[in-house]
Each structure stands twice: as C-alpha cells, then as structure tokens.
Design a protein around this motif. Structure first.
Motif, short mmCIF file in Angstrom:
data_model
loop_
_atom_site.label_atom_id
_atom_site.label_comp_id
_atom_site.label_asym_id
_atom_site.label_seq_id
_atom_site.Cartn_x
_atom_site.Cartn_y
_atom_site.Cartn_z
N ASP A 80 19.52 45.57 39.47
CA ASP A 80 19.94 45.84 41.02
C ASP A 80 21.55 45.51 40.24
OD1 ASP A 80 17.41 45.49 41.83
OD2 ASP A 80 17.57 43.69 41.89
N THR A 81 22.07 46.07 41.09
CA THR A 81 23.80 45.70 41.82
C THR A 81 22.92 45.60 43.06
OG1 THR A 81 24.29 48.11 41.74
CG2 THR A 81 24.57 46.56 39.55
N VAL A 82 24.81 45.34 43.93
CA VAL A 82 25.44 44.56 45.33
C VAL A 82 26.95 46.00 44.94
CG1 VAL A 82 26.51 42.85 45.33
CG2 VAL A 82 25.12 43.59 47.17
N GLY A 83 27.26 46.72 45.52
CA GLY A 83 28.76 47.32 46.01
C GLY A 83 28.26 47.90 47.34
N PRO A 84 30.06 48.08 47.33
CA PRO A 84 30.37 48.64 48.68
C PRO A 84 30.56 50.43 48.55
CG PRO A 84 32.33 48.84 47.34
CD PRO A 84 31.23 47.77 46.66
N LEU A 85 30.63 51.14 49.99
CA LEU A 85 30.26 52.36 50.26
C LEU A 85 31.69 52.02 51.02
CD1 LEU A 85 27.12 52.52 50.05
CD2 LEU A 85 27.74 54.12 50.57
N ALA A 86 32.44 53.01 51.66
CA ALA A 86 33.50 53.53 52.00
C ALA A 86 34.02 55.07 51.79
CB ALA A 86 35.03 52.56 52.27
N ARG A 87 35.28 55.14 53.16
CA ARG A 87 35.31 55.91 53.21
C ARG A 87 35.85 56.51 52.04
NH1 ARG A 87 34.84 54.74 58.69
NH2 ARG A 87 36.51 53.68 59.52
N SER A 88 36.54 56.01 51.52
CA SER A 88 38.01 56.69 50.10
C SER A 88 37.05 55.38 48.88
CB SER A 88 39.25 56.34 50.74
OG SER A 88 40.05 55.55 50.99
N ALA A 89 37.63 55.97 47.87
CA ALA A 89 38.17 55.38 46.70
C ALA A 89 39.35 54.17 46.86
CB ALA A 89 38.20 55.97 45.63
N ARG A 90 40.18 54.33 47.42
CA ARG A 90 41.27 53.61 47.64
C ARG A 90 40.75 52.20 48.76
NH1 ARG A 90 46.86 53.98 47.74
NH2 ARG A 90 46.81 56.57 47.25
#
Lengths: 429, 429
Positions: free
Chosen positions: B193-203
């Motif tokens: 398990d890990t928790v992580g973000p999603l966004a529109r860009s790597a920036r």
C-alpha cells in the motif's frame, strides 16, 4: 604473537572444549591454518587488511561459509550441504583478513533459546556446566565466553544474539532491519531476522561494525568516546511486571539511579501483551519454516526433531488470515516501541529477565520478552554485561537505539561499558 | 479569482458531472465553502498558508477525512462511519489551506482497476463515456481530468494511482514504501500500500510533495529544472512481451530513440512471471481483507459484493504457508526490480499496456503488470501523459526511481513533461 600460533592454540583449545562445551559443529583446521599463514605474511610485510587481520572468528551454522556445511542445527551429521558462497557478512570478514575457524552449535533451526540441540547435543554455558548458554546462537555466546574465537557471528530473530550474550557475559549486537544484509543466512522469519556479532566487549563490536556493513574500506575507524551526560534515556521502570529476577532488577535500578544523562524517562511495557506477541512471532516462524524447509522435510524427515515437526505442523494448519493477524500484532508492537524513542535517544532494559538456568529446568516463557520487541520494531539493540547474580552468573544490559543508529549505539555502549567498569557496577547483585 | 468563487464554480461543476461521470461519493458543500471563505481572508491579508491555499482537492474514499464518511467503496449508502480524524496526509493539506471538497468513487475496497463499482455505480472516464477511468482510484483520475478539483488523493497497491492517471491523461505519483505515511488509510495490503496524489501535471505533483510529506514548513519549494542529458535511463525493450498495445509501443519506442540522456540501458521483464506475481499480490490482498473487514462482513455482509466475498473466501481458505510463499514471490520480484536500478538513475516503461476500454469489454489481465512491480520493490514511480491513441485516448509514461528518490523523480518528471511538450511527442500514436 603470530596468527599461526594464535590460531593453532585456539584450535587446540576448541578440541579440548568440545567434550564439555560442545560449541562447534564443524571445525576447519586446515583452512584456518592456511588463512593464518597468509595473515602472518601480510602482517610481516606491514600490510594487514584490517585491525582484525589474523584474528579468529566462528560462525553460527545457519550462516553460509563457502565450502563449509550449513546444518541449521538439523540432524545432518556429516551430510549437511556445503555452502557454495560466503554470506556477504562472512565475505567481508574474510576480506578483512579474519580467520574463519568453523561453524557453531545453535538451537535447532534457530527456533528456541536454550541450544538444547537434539541432534548435535547441548551446547553448555562455559561459566557453569549443565547450564544453558542461551540461544538460539548458544554456540556463538559460548565460544566467545570460552575464548574459542575473538568474536562470533550469530543471528537474532527475537533475541537470539542478545540472550546468549547476556547468559554468557559477553557483548552482542542485533542490527536494525536494514543494518546488515541477511543474504546467505537461512531464513527463520523475514520480518524479524537479523545477523549480528558477539564479542568480548562493546569496543570490539564497534570496531567490527564498519567491516561487517561494508563501510570500512579496510580502514580502522577512529575511536570515539561519547559523553553519557548528554544522552536522554528511557529506562524500564516496571521490572517486576515483565518478571525480571530480583537480583537483576536491583542492579538495573541501581544503574538507572546512578547513570549520568540529560534526562531519564520511565519506560513501561504495560501496553504490550507479551503472551500474544510471543505467539504471533512464533507463528510467523512456524509458517515460514514450512516454506524454507519443505523440500528437505519431505526428503529427509528424520533431520527434524519431533518437537520441531510439531511446530511446523501447527504453522501449516493455520490459515492465511491467522498469519496476517499475527503479522499485524508483531507490527503493532514494533510501532509502539519506535514511538517510545520519540523524545529520547536510547531505551535501557535488562536483556533477559533471568540468568542462565540448568537444562533440566523448565524453559521460562519470558526469555525473549525484552528482546523480541526490538526485532518487531526493526531497531538496533545491543547487550553488554551489566553484573553477576549471587550465584555468579552474568546478566546483560540492553540498549535499544533508533532506526539507523548503529554507529551511535555502539559508541554509547562503549562509553557505558567503560562507565560500568569505573563505577564497579559490573560486578553487583 | 477568489477561492469562494473557484470553489462555488467547482461544486457546481461537480453537481453537473455526477449524473455522467459519477466521480464523487460524498460532497461537503458547506465545509468547502467555509474553508474557501477562510482562505480568501488569508489571501486578502497577504498571508496564504502555501501556494495551494484556497485550491481544491478531493480524496479517495479509503482515506480518512475528519467528519466525512469512509466507505472504501462498499455498499454503505449514507450509513458509512464518519472518520474522527484526518489521515496525516489530509491534515497536512488542510494545514496548507487546501479546500477538501469530498470523497471520491473507487473500485470496491480498492481491489480492482476498472472502478466498476457495484454499490455506487461506475465512475466514467471523462474523456469517453462508457469507458473505464481505470482504478482503483478511478474517481481520483476522473475528477482531476474533468477539472472537478485541482488535484486528488488516491492509493496505489499495484498501480491504483498510476493506471487511472494513464487512462485519464493526468499525472499520478506513487511514493516509495517509506515515502508517505499511510496512517488513516484503510489497509488493502500492508506490504504494497501507498497513498499518492494525482494532478494535471508533474509540476503540480512536485509542488505538492513537500506539503504531503510534511517537509514543506509551508514554504514554497524552489522550482528546479533537471538536465535530462545527464540521466542514465533503463528503457523497457520488450513491449510486445508484456502485451503493450501497438500504438503505445510505437510512441514509447519513439520516445526512447529521441530522449536525451547519459546512456540508455535495455530493461527486460522476461525474468518476471507476471501471472505468478499477480496471483501472489492478489492473495496478499485477499488474505488481509479477511482481517481488515472481518467484523464488518459478519455484521453487514450485504455491504460486500458477491465477487468480493468470493475473493475474501478464497483468501480465508488459503494456508499460512501459502501466504508465506506469495509474500516470497512478491519480495523476489521487488528485489529483482531494485537490482535493475543499480547502474541507472530511472526506469522507463509505459504505465499500462492499454488505453481505457469500454466497461463491457473483458478486463485485460495485464492491466497492472508494469505498475505492480514498483510496489513490490517499494520504489517511487510516477505516470505522466505520453500520448494519445488513434482512438484519441491517452496513455502514460511510467518513470521509476530509486528508494527515497521522490524529489529527484518529480524534478526529472517535470523536465520530461516539458521535453515531451516541446518535442510534440505528447500527441503521437
């Protein structure tokens, strides 16, 4: 003294000791003497490989040494498979010029802490005939205590380096989870296994550490004295609650009272259900033993004692979710212990709740209570001699450090051992 | 634009999208508007808490947000228990002034990668009606892609952040094993398990990272451009062997040919038995689900789909040694992947072997082949958009870094995404 003279004398002492102490399962006289000859050449040329060049080491029989058998304390007699390669920790010792004398007695597959081995015979405590040296690295503790090697390698899954160190009056280090590679070491429990050295003093362990973890580059690390006065300690307060023998409790309390430091915080294990985590840790070992030894057990069931077969059978009959629950308990206990380090530098406890006991005596269930939690937490921990009981049997002081703190833990342990010697505490109780 | 205006507009867009995309399981209109009002006060006073102060976030429904339900995608309707505390990653976002809009759709208990949720309904891919957004963090990928939040939190056990990022054309980060605390996240498989973000860009992900891992101290980290020319890459060479769709393979090969770097080493997964490690990883989840959800399943079996009950039953009927063997396989695959990083800085693969597919289509078994190995290795990995298929559906590029390399991985991913934009590769295939 030349390494050849030292090694020859040590081999003779080992031969003499086998009848009584029975620390060795395999002795490589020829290899040891050849290595000693090469060490003497290097030393004569002024080119030692390390400060341990030409000194002797013996290795627990669940750690691979190329060309020597790895029996894991099972009933192989002289039919145990020979290791093709050195475990990395052994290879690093060899590269530092260390003479490997042979393989050491151990509790059968390292699952137990008395070294009452049904196939190879008991390993006796060199300090008291008929008494356990502890285990599972009983041969390692006994060999160091009896002067049969300069130092030894053991393994520690729930206390198997530190308990024999405590019972035999020597020093033993269990590294943190990522501290030393366990490649080439027979697995007992992946989550808890570690490999570590036993030696006569914390100073020896400190000098060994960079060699074992591959950071020495064969340079002698600088000696370092740490100021005890700047250390924040957490000190076990509830010795009775974990069943520590009265003599050990007294010596430990006396130490805690007199020890310099930048603050003493009480440490209390009442949050830990020792009975539950003991069963949980044991189940992890029992289940994994079914995988590690399954082929061998099918081919040669007679290698395994009836008791061990029973433990493995128990593990085989448990369900996957039961194993998950056991792993959860182990993890939770480890999390708890790591939290105890949040505002202090080191934790102090007795190593084991009792001194060595006669083989005839029932095995105390709490042998590994104070040690196993450090494995569950993945923390480095050391045992150094703290004192001797009224019976004249030694007992150890356990120091537990934070993740990755092996160097600091060893430095503080050297300082502690010097302080104990200066303050006459090492001979109390 | 004020945070209140932005938040109100976003809440309206969410309401409009629910009928079609169905990304949200719970929406906290009042809490979001209150938080936005406070953010506007801070911003007017020139005292924003971070560069994300007043921006919006939504959270996968297996991550605790204080006062909001945590359903894990189970059939609670509006009876799911309310979380008493924020998961630490959520608390850190709140402390940075981020507006928490609500909880996101997900594959039932995160065990699957289509987000075809039997209780809450499918979450649709915003780029193509009737197509999966991927999973298990399907709501997270869909919400970011549809502009229903500035960024989202997901969880990733075998690819559950990166697969929806790939299918939805956004960026997603799976941290390494020790990268971000998973406290307050419902466990699916402790080892993975890990928790992580999603966004529109790597920036965006790069700027979020110090906030999420608690190292930001509310300071904006300095922008950093990394020189791609100095990077040593290992590049997947055997796309066909892992069943990568031809369009994705072509774009990936084209990238590999043109990408600057200090050397390209071929990466080949032929040592990995994907079918075996898929079953092994799944068994770890199935066995642990029996522990995580045992009480709830006894009390309210109707919360669980028949398919999930079947998977859990399978896990319950496995033996403890079978679980050990599964864990061993997972561990060995992870060890193998870490070795591939010995002489290079980053590994490059497509994220998923295919683009999003219609819900009616059979689920490809290889969905998580290229992602799950990073979880087994405990390595940080990111997915950034690489291109679009002939059908106009996006697919991602996976970059895997060494243990503890999240900051470098994010910096190189920013550079990569800029390079892709400059070289017109982001619209090939």
């Amino acid at each position: 003294m030349s390494s050849q003279a030292l090694t020859a004398r040590t081999l003779a002492a080992i031969a003499d000791s086998q009848q009584g102490i029975n620390a060795f399962l395999y002795i490589d006289r020829e290899g040891a003497m050849n290595a000693a000859r090469e060490a003497d050449v290097r030393r004569r040329m002024g080119k030692p490989l390390s400060m341990f060049d030409g000194l002797t080491c013996a290795v627990k029989d669940n750690i691979d040494v190329a060309g020597m058998p790895t029996s894991n304390g099972l009933g192989y007699g002289d039919t145990a498979p020979l290791a093709r390669e050195d475990a990395p920790v052994v290879a690093r010792l060899r590269a530092a010029g260390v003479i490997i004398l042979g393989k050491l007695n151990m509790h059968e597959v390292a699952l137990g802490a008395t070294n009452d081995n049904p196939h190879w015979g008991r390993c006796e405590n060199p300090l008291r005939a008929g008494y356990t040296p502890g285990g599972s690295s009983g041969g390692s503790g006994a060999a160091v205590a009896a002067g049969l090697c300069a130092f030894a390698l053991g393994t520690d899954t729930m206390g198997s380096v530190r308990i024999p160190a405590s019972y035999c009056g020597v020093a033993g280090l269990k590294p943190g989870r990522e501290g030393l590679t366990t490649a080439g070491v027979t697995r007992l429990c992946r989550q808890l296994d570690t490999v570590g050295p036993l030696a006569r003093s914390a100073r020896d362990l400190r000098e060994l550490w960079p060699i074992l973890n591959g950071t020495a580059n064969n340079q002698v690390p600088p000696a370092r004295r740490t100021d005890l006065g700047s250390v924040r300690w957490a000190v076990l307060e509830d010795c009775a609650g974990v069943g520590v023998e009265e003599g050990i409790s007294e010596a430990f309390r006396d130490l805690a009272k007199r020890l310099p430091g930048a603050g003493h915080v009480p440490l209390n294990f009442s949050a830990i259900d020792f009975s539950a985590i003991r069963r949980a840790g044991l189940l992890l070992c029992e289940a994994e033993a079914n995988v590690t030894f399954s082929a061998e057990r099918q081919r040669q069931p007679q290698l395994f004692s009836e008791q061990l077969r029973g433990l493995m059978q128990w593990g085989a009959e448990r369900s996957a979710p039961e194993l998950v629950q056991a792993s959860d308990k182990v993890q939770a206990a480890g999390d708890w212990l790591r939290q105890q380090l949040q505002n202090v530098d080191f934790l102090l406890t007795p190593t084991a709740p009792q001194t060595a006991f006669p083989f005839e005596q029932a095995v105390p269930v709490n042998q590994a209570n104070l040690t196993s939690v450090a494995n569950m937490a993945g923390l480095p921990a050391i045992s150094i001699p703290l004192g001797d009981s009224a019976e004249g049997l030694p007992f150890g002081l356990q120091v537990i450090g934070a993740v990755g703190s092996e160097v600091a833990l060893l430095a503080i342990s050297v300082a502690l051992q010097e302080w104990l010697a200066e303050h006459d505490l090492a001979v109390t109780a």
